[in-house]
Design an enzyme around this catalytic site. Structure first.
Site, PDB file in Angstrom:
ATOM      1  N   HIS A  17     -19.660  38.846  39.694  1.00 14.87           N
ATOM      2  CA  HIS A  17     -19.616  39.141  38.252  1.00 14.87           C
ATOM      3  C   HIS A  17     -20.200  40.534  37.970  1.00 14.87           C
ATOM      4  O   HIS A  17     -19.642  41.300  37.182  1.00 14.87           O
ATOM      5  CB  HIS A  17     -20.442  38.118  37.466  1.00 14.87           C
ATOM      6  CG  HIS A  17     -19.932  36.718  37.516  1.00 14.87           C
ATOM      7  ND1 HIS A  17     -20.734  35.643  37.797  1.00 14.87           N
ATOM      8  CD2 HIS A  17     -18.689  36.200  37.295  1.00 14.87           C
ATOM      9  CE1 HIS A  17     -20.032  34.520  37.749  1.00 14.87           C
ATOM     10  NE2 HIS A  17     -18.779  34.828  37.457  1.00 14.87           N
ATOM     11  N   LYS A  41     -19.207  20.340  28.581  1.00 14.36           N
ATOM     12  CA  LYS A  41     -19.463  20.504  30.015  1.00 14.36           C
ATOM     13  C   LYS A  41     -20.965  20.633  30.257  1.00 14.36           C
ATOM     14  O   LYS A  41     -21.617  21.506  29.668  1.00 14.36           O
ATOM     15  CB  LYS A  41     -18.734  21.781  30.486  1.00 14.36           C
ATOM     16  CG  LYS A  41     -18.169  21.692  31.886  1.00 14.36           C
ATOM     17  CD  LYS A  41     -17.103  22.738  32.114  1.00 14.36           C
ATOM     18  CE  LYS A  41     -17.591  23.901  32.943  1.00 14.36           C
ATOM     19  NZ  LYS A  41     -16.550  24.902  33.168  1.00 14.36           N
ATOM     20  N   ARG A  90      -9.876  36.694  42.054  1.00 17.07           N
ATOM     21  CA  ARG A  90     -10.336  36.653  43.439  1.00 17.07           C
ATOM     22  C   ARG A  90      -9.164  36.457  44.379  1.00 17.07           C
ATOM     23  O   ARG A  90      -8.895  37.246  45.252  1.00 17.07           O
ATOM     24  CB  ARG A  90     -11.327  35.493  43.647  1.00 17.07           C
ATOM     25  CG  ARG A  90     -12.708  35.814  43.203  1.00 17.07           C
ATOM     26  CD  ARG A  90     -13.507  34.581  42.998  1.00 17.07           C
ATOM     27  NE  ARG A  90     -13.000  33.837  41.864  1.00 17.07           N
ATOM     28  CZ  ARG A  90     -13.700  32.953  41.182  1.00 17.07           C
ATOM     29  NH1 ARG A  90     -14.906  32.668  41.536  1.00 17.07           N
ATOM     30  NH2 ARG A  90     -13.182  32.340  40.154  1.00 17.07           N
ATOM     31  N   SER A 128     -19.596  30.940  41.366  1.00 16.58           N
ATOM     32  CA  SER A 128     -20.808  30.231  40.941  1.00 16.58           C
ATOM     33  C   SER A 128     -20.871  28.851  41.589  1.00 16.58           C
ATOM     34  O   SER A 128     -21.943  28.393  41.987  1.00 16.58           O
ATOM     35  CB  SER A 128     -20.820  30.084  39.416  1.00 16.58           C
ATOM     36  OG  SER A 128     -20.832  31.341  38.807  1.00 16.58           O
TER      37      SER A 128
HETATM   38  P1  ADP Z   1     -14.976  30.655  33.961  1.00 16.45           P
HETATM   39  O1  ADP Z   1     -15.611  29.290  33.914  1.00 16.45           O
HETATM   40  O2  ADP Z   1     -14.571  31.163  32.631  1.00 16.45           O
HETATM   41  O3  ADP Z   1     -13.921  30.834  35.014  1.00 16.45           O
HETATM   42  P2  ADP Z   1     -16.820  32.143  35.658  1.00 16.45           P
HETATM   43  O4  ADP Z   1     -18.249  32.451  35.313  1.00 16.45           O
HETATM   44  O5  ADP Z   1     -16.591  31.257  36.826  1.00 16.45           O
HETATM   45  O6  ADP Z   1     -16.206  31.597  34.316  1.00 16.45           O
HETATM   46  O7  ADP Z   1     -16.034  33.497  35.889  1.00 16.45           O
HETATM   47  C1  ADP Z   1     -15.838  34.449  34.897  1.00 16.45           C
HETATM   48  C2  ADP Z   1     -14.738  35.390  35.318  1.00 16.45           C
HETATM   49  O8  ADP Z   1     -15.146  36.139  36.473  1.00 16.45           O
HETATM   50  C3  ADP Z   1     -13.430  34.713  35.704  1.00 16.45           C
HETATM   51  O9  ADP Z   1     -12.359  35.519  35.269  1.00 16.45           O
HETATM   52  C4  ADP Z   1     -13.480  34.666  37.220  1.00 16.45           C
HETATM   53  O10 ADP Z   1     -12.187  34.665  37.791  1.00 16.45           O
HETATM   54  C5  ADP Z   1     -14.194  35.972  37.502  1.00 16.45           C
HETATM   55  N1  ADP Z   1     -14.904  35.985  38.782  1.00 16.45           N
HETATM   56  C6  ADP Z   1     -15.903  35.188  39.177  1.00 16.45           C
HETATM   57  N2  ADP Z   1     -16.330  35.499  40.419  1.00 16.45           N
HETATM   58  C7  ADP Z   1     -15.544  36.529  40.838  1.00 16.45           C
HETATM   59  C8  ADP Z   1     -15.450  37.300  42.061  1.00 16.45           C
HETATM   60  N3  ADP Z   1     -16.241  37.055  43.097  1.00 16.45           N
HETATM   61  N4  ADP Z   1     -14.499  38.270  42.110  1.00 16.45           N
HETATM   62  C9  ADP Z   1     -13.674  38.490  41.068  1.00 16.45           C
HETATM   63  N5  ADP Z   1     -13.705  37.809  39.894  1.00 16.45           N
HETATM   64  C10 ADP Z   1     -14.627  36.844  39.786  1.00 16.45           C
END
Ligand code: ADP
Length: 161
Positions: A17, A41, A90, A128
């Site tokens: 992030h 959630k 990703r 995460s």
């Molecule tokens: P959500 O629950 O909205 O998917 P996240 O906190 O998991 O929220 O992720 C927020 C954004 O960051 C999403 O668009 C996710 O695809 C992106 N993201 C998370 N980790 C990575 C990573 N390692 N590389 C690229 N994008 C990422």
């Protein structure tokens, strides 16, 4: 002034992030990283704690702000005057969901444009949920999360989150 929002769960925020955020902060005048509050959630960390840890992790990026919101992302974007919505990609597996989400958002508010960013390869696999899994099984997460998250979780482990 070009304002972008980077919405997500950030539960917890990871080096993936932060890497996305760094790129975004170089592209836009202001970037707001916004923690989505989903009352349906049950999260790992409370939203307030996620916000606090992100704030500590982005201190070196002066044009980044941290906030939390409830409800539709596009409504939040309008409220803060953002024209850009940033999401990360990703793998191909992210693509379908992210594409659907961006098209739904575009149908609701065509003035807000979704932009996809990727991380450096070394952060690409980090999520995460993987971090939670490693942490809950007593693994070392220091390589995957910013220092404030690592320190906080290390301290909390003693009390058994
Ligand atoms: P959500 O629950 O909205 O998917 P996240 O906190 O998991 O929220 O992720 C927020 C954004 O960051 C999403 O668009 C996710 O695809 C992106 N993201 C998370 N980790 C990575 C990573 N390692 N590389 C690229 N994008 C990422």
């Amino acid at each position: 002034m070009k304002i972008a929002i980077y919405p997500g769960s950030f539960d917890p925020v990871t080096k993936g992030h932060i890497d996305i955020l760094k790129t975004a902060s170089e592209l836009f005048d202001k970037v707001i990283i916004a923690v989505a509050h989903n009352s349906a959630k049950h999260g790992f960390l409370p939203v307030e704690k996620r916000v606090e840890l992100i704030k500590e992790s982005v201190k070196s990026m002066p044009n980044v702000e941290v906030d939390a919101f409830e409800g539709l992302t596009i409504n939040y974007a309008k409220k803060v005057g953002a024209e850009i919505l940033i999401r990360g990609l990703r793998a191909v597996s992210d693509f379908e969901y992210e594409m659907q989400l961006s098209q739904a958002n575009s149908a609701l508010a065509s003035e807000i444009k979704t932009i996809f960013l990727t991380t450096k390869p070394k952060y690409n696999f980090i999520s995460s949920s993987t971090i939670k899994e490693i942490y809950l099984n007593n693994g070392d997460i220091s390589k995957f999360v910013p220092e404030p998250v690592y320190e906080y979780l290390k301290k909390e482990r003693k009390y058994g989150i």
